[in-house]
Write a protein that holds these residues in place. Structure first.
Motif, PDB file in Angstrom:
ATOM      1  N   LEU A  35       0.827  -1.205   0.000  1.00  0.00           N
ATOM      2  CA  LEU A  35       0.000   0.000   0.000  1.00  0.00           C
ATOM      3  C   LEU A  35       0.863   1.256   0.000  1.00  0.00           C
ATOM      4  N   LYS A  36       1.907   1.250   0.820  1.00  0.00           N
ATOM      5  CA  LYS A  36       2.796   2.408   0.876  1.00  0.00           C
ATOM      6  C   LYS A  36       3.479   2.624  -0.471  1.00  0.00           C
ATOM      7  N   THR A  37       3.913   1.543  -1.101  1.00  0.00           N
ATOM      8  CA  THR A  37       4.598   1.656  -2.386  1.00  0.00           C
ATOM      9  C   THR A  37       3.654   2.185  -3.460  1.00  0.00           C
ATOM     10  N   VAL A  38       2.408   1.696  -3.470  1.00  0.00           N
ATOM     11  CA  VAL A  38       1.432   2.162  -4.459  1.00  0.00           C
ATOM     12  C   VAL A  38       1.159   3.650  -4.290  1.00  0.00           C
ATOM     13  N   LEU A  39       0.915   4.063  -3.054  1.00  0.00           N
ATOM     14  CA  LEU A  39       0.566   5.463  -2.807  1.00  0.00           C
ATOM     15  C   LEU A  39       1.734   6.402  -3.088  1.00  0.00           C
ATOM     16  N   VAL A  40       2.874   6.116  -2.467  1.00  0.00           N
ATOM     17  CA  VAL A  40       4.028   6.997  -2.636  1.00  0.00           C
ATOM     18  C   VAL A  40       4.542   6.928  -4.071  1.00  0.00           C
ATOM     19  N   GLY A  41       4.517   5.726  -4.647  1.00  0.00           N
ATOM     20  CA  GLY A  41       4.966   5.574  -6.027  1.00  0.00           C
ATOM     21  C   GLY A  41       4.096   6.349  -7.000  1.00  0.00           C
ATOM     22  N   THR A  42       2.802   6.435  -6.702  1.00  0.00           N
ATOM     23  CA  THR A  42       1.906   7.204  -7.563  1.00  0.00           C
ATOM     24  C   THR A  42       2.224   8.692  -7.474  1.00  0.00           C
ATOM     25  N   VAL A  43       2.414   9.187  -6.263  1.00  0.00           N
ATOM     26  CA  VAL A  43       2.701  10.608  -6.068  1.00  0.00           C
ATOM     27  C   VAL A  43       4.032  10.985  -6.715  1.00  0.00           C
ATOM     28  N   LEU A  44       5.098  10.266  -6.355  1.00  0.00           N
ATOM     29  CA  LEU A  44       6.415  10.610  -6.877  1.00  0.00           C
ATOM     30  C   LEU A  44       6.579  10.156  -8.321  1.00  0.00           C
ATOM     31  N   GLY A  45       5.834   9.119  -8.705  1.00  0.00           N
ATOM     32  CA  GLY A  45       5.901   8.657 -10.087  1.00  0.00           C
ATOM     33  C   GLY A  45       5.417   9.706 -11.067  1.00  0.00           C
ATOM     34  N   GLU A  46       4.449  10.541 -10.639  1.00  0.00           N
ATOM     35  CA  GLU A  46       3.989  11.635 -11.489  1.00  0.00           C
ATOM     36  C   GLU A  46       5.145  12.564 -11.848  1.00  0.00           C
ATOM     37  N   ARG A  47       5.932  12.934 -10.839  1.00  0.00           N
ATOM     38  CA  ARG A  47       7.075  13.809 -11.059  1.00  0.00           C
ATOM     39  C   ARG A  47       8.143  13.103 -11.890  1.00  0.00           C
ATOM     40  N   PHE A  48       8.361  11.822 -11.610  1.00  0.00           N
ATOM     41  CA  PHE A  48       9.386  11.049 -12.300  1.00  0.00           C
ATOM     42  C   PHE A  48       9.078  10.948 -13.790  1.00  0.00           C
ATOM     43  N   LEU A  49       7.830  10.611 -14.109  1.00  0.00           N
ATOM     44  CA  LEU A  49       7.438  10.494 -15.515  1.00  0.00           C
ATOM     45  C   LEU A  49       7.509  11.835 -16.233  1.00  0.00           C
ATOM     46  N   ALA A  50       7.084  12.889 -15.552  1.00  0.00           N
ATOM     47  CA  ALA A  50       7.132  14.219 -16.170  1.00  0.00           C
ATOM     48  C   ALA A  50       8.575  14.617 -16.481  1.00  0.00           C
ATOM     49  N   ALA A  51       9.490  14.331 -15.537  1.00  0.00           N
ATOM     50  CA  ALA A  51      10.893  14.671 -15.754  1.00  0.00           C
ATOM     51  C   ALA A  51      11.490  13.837 -16.885  1.00  0.00           C
ATOM     52  N   LEU A  52      11.146  12.548 -16.925  1.00  0.00           N
ATOM     53  CA  LEU A  52      11.625  11.686 -18.004  1.00  0.00           C
ATOM     54  C   LEU A  52      11.127  12.172 -19.363  1.00  0.00           C
ATOM     55  N   ARG A  53       9.850  12.554 -19.421  1.00  0.00           N
ATOM     56  CA  ARG A  53       9.264  13.023 -20.680  1.00  0.00           C
ATOM     57  C   ARG A  53       9.968  14.268 -21.179  1.00  0.00           C
ATOM     58  N   ARG A  54      10.197  15.227 -20.280  1.00  0.00           N
ATOM     59  CA  ARG A  54      10.863  16.459 -20.696  1.00  0.00           C
ATOM     60  C   ARG A  54      12.297  16.190 -21.141  1.00  0.00           C
ATOM     61  N   MET A  55      12.990  15.278 -20.447  1.00  0.00           N
ATOM     62  CA  MET A  55      14.350  14.940 -20.833  1.00  0.00           C
ATOM     63  C   MET A  55      14.379  14.293 -22.215  1.00  0.00           C
ATOM     64  N   ALA A  56      13.428  13.382 -22.455  1.00  0.00           N
ATOM     65  CA  ALA A  56      13.348  12.723 -23.757  1.00  0.00           C
ATOM     66  C   ALA A  56      12.993  13.719 -24.858  1.00  0.00           C
ATOM     67  N   GLN A  57      12.087  14.664 -24.551  1.00  0.00           N
ATOM     68  CA  GLN A  57      11.726  15.684 -25.538  1.00  0.00           C
ATOM     69  C   GLN A  57      12.927  16.547 -25.907  1.00  0.00           C
ATOM     70  N   ALA A  58      13.723  16.925 -24.896  1.00  0.00           N
ATOM     71  CA  ALA A  58      14.915  17.728 -25.163  1.00  0.00           C
ATOM     72  C   ALA A  58      15.914  16.959 -26.019  1.00  0.00           C
ATOM     73  N   SER A  59      16.064  15.675 -25.729  1.00  0.00           N
ATOM     74  CA  SER A  59      16.981  14.848 -26.503  1.00  0.00           C
ATOM     75  C   SER A  59      16.503  14.690 -27.944  1.00  0.00           C
ATOM     76  N   GLU A  60      15.186  14.499 -28.117  1.00  0.00           N
ATOM     77  CA  GLU A  60      14.629  14.342 -29.461  1.00  0.00           C
ATOM     78  C   GLU A  60      14.748  15.640 -30.256  1.00  0.00           C
ATOM     79  N   ALA A  61      14.549  16.785 -29.587  1.00  0.00           N
ATOM     80  CA  ALA A  61      14.716  18.076 -30.261  1.00  0.00           C
ATOM     81  C   ALA A  61      16.155  18.281 -30.736  1.00  0.00           C
ATOM     82  N   HIS A  62      17.089  17.857 -29.881  1.00  0.00           N
ATOM     83  CA  HIS A  62      18.503  17.967 -30.255  1.00  0.00           C
ATOM     84  C   HIS A  62      18.821  17.070 -31.453  1.00  0.00           C
TER      85      HIS A  62
END
Length: 206
Positions: A174-201
């Motif tokens: 339960l702790k992993t699901v809850l905390v993973g969901t909260v922090l996973g939002e930030r993690f995925l957003a950061a990964l997406r922006r990093m990938a977008q920057a790499s693709e633009a380059h």
């Protein structure tokens, strides 16, 4: 340990610790005198969790309190916990109601991908709100774009559940699901922006 050591070991300033205590996000220590308390490893672990949810996850005090109460509850169920987590991560306060067209689009997406949507799930309305906002902004994604995101989400969900499947204790799951969901939002957003920057380059050399 005293509050100064708790602060040193956790990296959380003493004023923040006192604020978390006042707000009920951190349980009280054992009183050793009228103005002194002793803290233990349970306080250190909870403090690290609170800090992750508020400072990294960006949850409000109220949202963090709801998530912590869900983790501590003896009557928790996964659907209810995910509902609480969604509302903590994306509090629905004044967002426009999703259009019927957006809701129908979400239902069609779920059907195409064979997704089960729990009756009354706020996830259906949350996704429809996003689609409605995209349309209002003049951005109308085509089905190929939407399905591409859905396939990526499927892959993420598979990896999440694979990780959870290796955990044995319900409290840890339960702790992993809850905390993973909260922090996973930030993690995925950061990964997406990093990938977008790499693709633009790669495409444009920027």
């Amino acid at each position: 340990m005293r509050i100064s050591e708790l602060s040193q070991r956790s990296g959380v300033p003493v004023p923040s610790i006192k604020f978390y205590l006042r707000e009920g996000l951190l349980h009280r220590g054992e009183l050793t005198s009228p103005n002194q308390a002793r803290y233990d490893e349970s306080h250190l672990n909870r403090l690290r969790l609170v800090s992750a949810l508020t400072e990294v996850g960006g949850l409000s005090v109220a949202g963090t309190r709801d998530v912590l109460q869900a983790i501590d509850s003896d009557e928790a169920n996964l659907n209810g916990l995910m509902d609480i987590t969604l509302r903590a991560v994306h509090p629905i306060t004044g967002d426009p109601e999703p259009t019927e067209a957006a809701l129908a689009e979400v239902d069609a997406l779920a059907e195409r991908h064979g997704w089960y949507v729990h009756p009354g799930s706020p996830l259906r309305e949350e996704l429809a709100r996003v689609l409605s906002a995209l349309h209002s902004a003049g951005l109308v994604p085509d089905q190929e774009w939407i399905d591409g995101y859905a396939r990526a989400a499927d892959d993420v969900a598979h990896r999440d559940h694979y990780y959870i499947g290796n955990l044995a204790e319900l409290d840890e799951i339960l702790k992993t699901v809850l905390v993973g969901t909260v922090l996973g939002e930030r993690f995925l957003a950061a990964l997406r922006r990093m990938a977008q920057a790499s693709e633009a380059h790669r495409r444009y050399g920027v």
